[in-house]
Design a protein around this motif. Structure first.
Motif, PDB file in Angstrom:
ATOM      1  N   PRO A  24       0.833  -1.208   0.000  1.00 34.18           N
ATOM      2  CA  PRO A  24       0.000   0.000   0.000  1.00 34.18           C
ATOM      3  C   PRO A  24       0.868   1.259   0.000  1.00 34.18           C
ATOM      4  O   PRO A  24       1.987   1.244   0.506  1.00 34.18           O
ATOM      5  CB  PRO A  24      -0.791  -0.104   1.310  1.00 34.18           C
ATOM      6  CG  PRO A  24       0.046  -0.949   2.190  1.00 34.18           C
ATOM      7  CD  PRO A  24       0.788  -1.891   1.296  1.00 34.18           C
ATOM      8  N   PRO A  25       0.366   2.340  -0.571  1.00 30.73           N
ATOM      9  CA  PRO A  25       1.113   3.595  -0.510  1.00 30.73           C
ATOM     10  C   PRO A  25       1.194   4.070   0.946  1.00 30.73           C
ATOM     11  O   PRO A  25       0.262   3.846   1.721  1.00 30.73           O
ATOM     12  CB  PRO A  25       0.291   4.559  -1.367  1.00 30.73           C
ATOM     13  CG  PRO A  25      -1.011   3.904  -1.604  1.00 30.73           C
ATOM     14  CD  PRO A  25      -0.870   2.455  -1.314  1.00 30.73           C
ATOM     15  N   ASN A  32      -6.308  14.754  -0.064  1.00 32.34           N
ATOM     16  CA  ASN A  32      -6.694  15.459  -1.292  1.00 32.34           C
ATOM     17  C   ASN A  32      -7.079  14.447  -2.370  1.00 32.34           C
ATOM     18  O   ASN A  32      -7.058  13.237  -2.140  1.00 32.34           O
ATOM     19  CB  ASN A  32      -5.566  16.384  -1.765  1.00 32.34           C
ATOM     20  CG  ASN A  32      -4.253  15.652  -1.912  1.00 32.34           C
ATOM     21  OD1 ASN A  32      -4.223  14.496  -2.321  1.00 32.34           O
ATOM     22  ND2 ASN A  32      -3.166  16.323  -1.570  1.00 32.34           N
ATOM     23  N   ALA A  33      -7.413  14.962  -3.534  1.00 27.10           N
ATOM     24  CA  ALA A  33      -7.893  14.109  -4.627  1.00 27.10           C
ATOM     25  C   ALA A  33      -6.814  13.160  -5.126  1.00 27.10           C
ATOM     26  O   ALA A  33      -7.109  12.013  -5.480  1.00 27.10           O
ATOM     27  CB  ALA A  33      -8.400  14.972  -5.771  1.00 27.10           C
ATOM     28  N   THR A  38      -4.718   7.619  -5.618  1.00 22.61           N
ATOM     29  CA  THR A  38      -3.683   6.620  -5.317  1.00 22.61           C
ATOM     30  C   THR A  38      -4.282   5.468  -4.513  1.00 22.61           C
ATOM     31  O   THR A  38      -4.006   4.298  -4.788  1.00 22.61           O
ATOM     32  CB  THR A  38      -2.530   7.272  -4.527  1.00 22.61           C
ATOM     33  OG1 THR A  38      -2.036   8.389  -5.262  1.00 22.61           O
ATOM     34  CG2 THR A  38      -1.407   6.297  -4.273  1.00 22.61           C
ATOM     35  N   ALA A  39      -5.118   5.805  -3.534  1.00 21.14           N
ATOM     36  CA  ALA A  39      -5.764   4.782  -2.708  1.00 21.14           C
ATOM     37  C   ALA A  39      -6.700   3.917  -3.559  1.00 21.14           C
ATOM     38  O   ALA A  39      -6.733   2.692  -3.393  1.00 21.14           O
ATOM     39  CB  ALA A  39      -6.534   5.436  -1.563  1.00 21.14           C
ATOM     40  N   ARG A  40      -7.472   4.539  -4.444  1.00 18.32           N
ATOM     41  CA  ARG A  40      -8.380   3.776  -5.319  1.00 18.32           C
ATOM     42  C   ARG A  40      -7.607   2.799  -6.198  1.00 18.32           C
ATOM     43  O   ARG A  40      -8.021   1.653  -6.391  1.00 18.32           O
ATOM     44  CB  ARG A  40      -9.171   4.724  -6.213  1.00 18.32           C
ATOM     45  CG  ARG A  40     -10.475   5.149  -5.625  1.00 18.32           C
ATOM     46  CD  ARG A  40     -11.344   5.827  -6.673  1.00 18.32           C
ATOM     47  NE  ARG A  40     -12.206   6.769  -5.992  1.00 18.32           N
ATOM     48  CZ  ARG A  40     -11.930   8.053  -5.795  1.00 18.32           C
ATOM     49  NH1 ARG A  40     -10.835   8.582  -6.257  1.00 18.32           N
ATOM     50  NH2 ARG A  40     -12.771   8.817  -5.149  1.00 18.32           N
ATOM     51  N   TRP A  42      -4.700   1.446  -5.557  1.00 17.38           N
ATOM     52  CA  TRP A  42      -4.215   0.345  -4.717  1.00 17.38           C
ATOM     53  C   TRP A  42      -5.346  -0.636  -4.407  1.00 17.38           C
ATOM     54  O   TRP A  42      -5.160  -1.848  -4.462  1.00 17.38           O
ATOM     55  CB  TRP A  42      -3.601   0.877  -3.414  1.00 17.38           C
ATOM     56  CG  TRP A  42      -3.138  -0.245  -2.551  1.00 17.38           C
ATOM     57  CD1 TRP A  42      -1.952  -0.891  -2.624  1.00 17.38           C
ATOM     58  CD2 TRP A  42      -3.884  -0.903  -1.509  1.00 17.38           C
ATOM     59  NE1 TRP A  42      -1.901  -1.900  -1.692  1.00 17.38           N
ATOM     60  CE2 TRP A  42      -3.078  -1.925  -0.999  1.00 17.38           C
ATOM     61  CE3 TRP A  42      -5.148  -0.710  -0.966  1.00 17.38           C
ATOM     62  CZ2 TRP A  42      -3.500  -2.765   0.033  1.00 17.38           C
ATOM     63  CZ3 TRP A  42      -5.563  -1.541   0.063  1.00 17.38           C
ATOM     64  CH2 TRP A  42      -4.741  -2.558   0.542  1.00 17.38           C
ATOM     65  N   ILE A  43      -6.524  -0.120  -4.112  1.00 16.44           N
ATOM     66  CA  ILE A  43      -7.671  -0.982  -3.793  1.00 16.44           C
ATOM     67  C   ILE A  43      -8.007  -1.875  -4.980  1.00 16.44           C
ATOM     68  O   ILE A  43      -8.284  -3.062  -4.809  1.00 16.44           O
ATOM     69  CB  ILE A  43      -8.891  -0.135  -3.353  1.00 16.44           C
ATOM     70  CG1 ILE A  43      -8.620   0.478  -1.978  1.00 16.44           C
ATOM     71  CG2 ILE A  43     -10.158  -0.974  -3.310  1.00 16.44           C
ATOM     72  CD1 ILE A  43      -9.631   1.533  -1.567  1.00 16.44           C
ATOM     73  N   ASP A  44      -7.978  -1.324  -6.188  1.00 19.38           N
ATOM     74  CA  ASP A  44      -8.262  -2.121  -7.381  1.00 19.38           C
ATOM     75  C   ASP A  44      -7.253  -3.257  -7.541  1.00 19.38           C
ATOM     76  O   ASP A  44      -7.613  -4.382  -7.881  1.00 19.38           O
ATOM     77  CB  ASP A  44      -8.281  -1.242  -8.630  1.00 19.38           C
ATOM     78  CG  ASP A  44      -9.493  -0.323  -8.662  1.00 19.38           C
ATOM     79  OD1 ASP A  44     -10.485  -0.619  -7.958  1.00 19.38           O
ATOM     80  OD2 ASP A  44      -9.439   0.693  -9.379  1.00 19.38           O
ATOM     81  N   LYS A  45      -5.975  -2.968  -7.297  1.00 26.02           N
ATOM     82  CA  LYS A  45      -4.947  -4.011  -7.376  1.00 26.02           C
ATOM     83  C   LYS A  45      -5.142  -5.052  -6.275  1.00 26.02           C
ATOM     84  O   LYS A  45      -4.980  -6.238  -6.491  1.00 26.02           O
ATOM     85  CB  LYS A  45      -3.546  -3.403  -7.247  1.00 26.02           C
ATOM     86  CG  LYS A  45      -3.091  -2.622  -8.438  1.00 26.02           C
ATOM     87  CD  LYS A  45      -1.697  -2.068  -8.157  1.00 26.02           C
ATOM     88  CE  LYS A  45      -1.312  -1.015  -9.157  1.00 26.02           C
ATOM     89  NZ  LYS A  45      -0.050  -0.362  -8.786  1.00 26.02           N
TER      90      LYS A  45
END
Length: 185
Positions: A24-25, A32-33, A38-40, A42-45
């Motif tokens: 995870p990052p 912020n956006a 970046t979180a989205r 990572w979640i997809d991966k």
């Protein structure tokens, strides 16, 4: 020797399927956006991978409740334990996980049990699925979605209407007070 080759291929295929989890990052808060994007990503991966059993600890015990003699003989209940500070759990999701019933504060770990199935292997898979779902929910909880232009315009209209209503109410109240002054002389 030919007997070992198919078995080795099966083991390698199983490990290739589970793969390794994407790191995870290192974001402690999504502010912020770009952090949310970046979180989205990572979640997809993360959703595309399975959590390897080697990253968690399992214990097995007998299930309780009705179910016949099988319940009393076989250790089918699976209990999963995973330290909250594991490197594959995103830092921004940890506060959310601490608030869930799955978090054990005395051990600072996540504990998930499954007694749904009569098979130990199916209960293990159910625990891993629940853990994956918990991590995805926790990681998604603090993602801030950017409002669309339509939504922003709707909010601006509501703000203008509220301001106009407040101005009318204020003028009305001022008129009431002015009427009380009257001429006493």
């Amino acid at each position: 020797m030919s007997l070992r080759l198919p078995r080795l291929a099966l083991i390698l295929a199983r490990h290739a399927h589970s793969g390794t989890l994407p790191p995870p990052p290192q974001l402690f808060k999504l502010e912020n956006a770009s952090d949310s994007a970046t979180a989205r990503a990572w979640i997809d991966k993360f959703k595309a991978q399975e959590i390897p059993k080697s990253l968690v600890e399992f214990t097995f015990s007998r299930s309780s409740g009705p179910g016949g003699q099988n319940v009393n003989k076989v250790n089918t209940k699976a209990t999963l334990r995973c330290p909250l500070n594991s490197s594959w759990i995103p830092p921004w999701a940890r506060d959310y996980i601490k608030k869930t019933p799955s978090y054990v504060s005395s051990a600072q770990c996540i504990q998930i049990t499954s007694t749904v199935y009569r098979s130990q292997a199916q209960n293990v898979q159910d625990c891993l699925t629940k853990l994956c779902s918990l991590v995805v929910d926790a990681a998604s909880a603090s993602i801030v979605n950017e409002a669309s232009e339509e939504q922003k315009e709707r909010v601006r209209r509501h703000q203008r209407a509220e301001k106009a209503k407040r101005k009318i109410d204020k003028a009305k109240r001022s008129e009431v007070k002015r009427g009380r002054k009257g001429s006493w002389e």
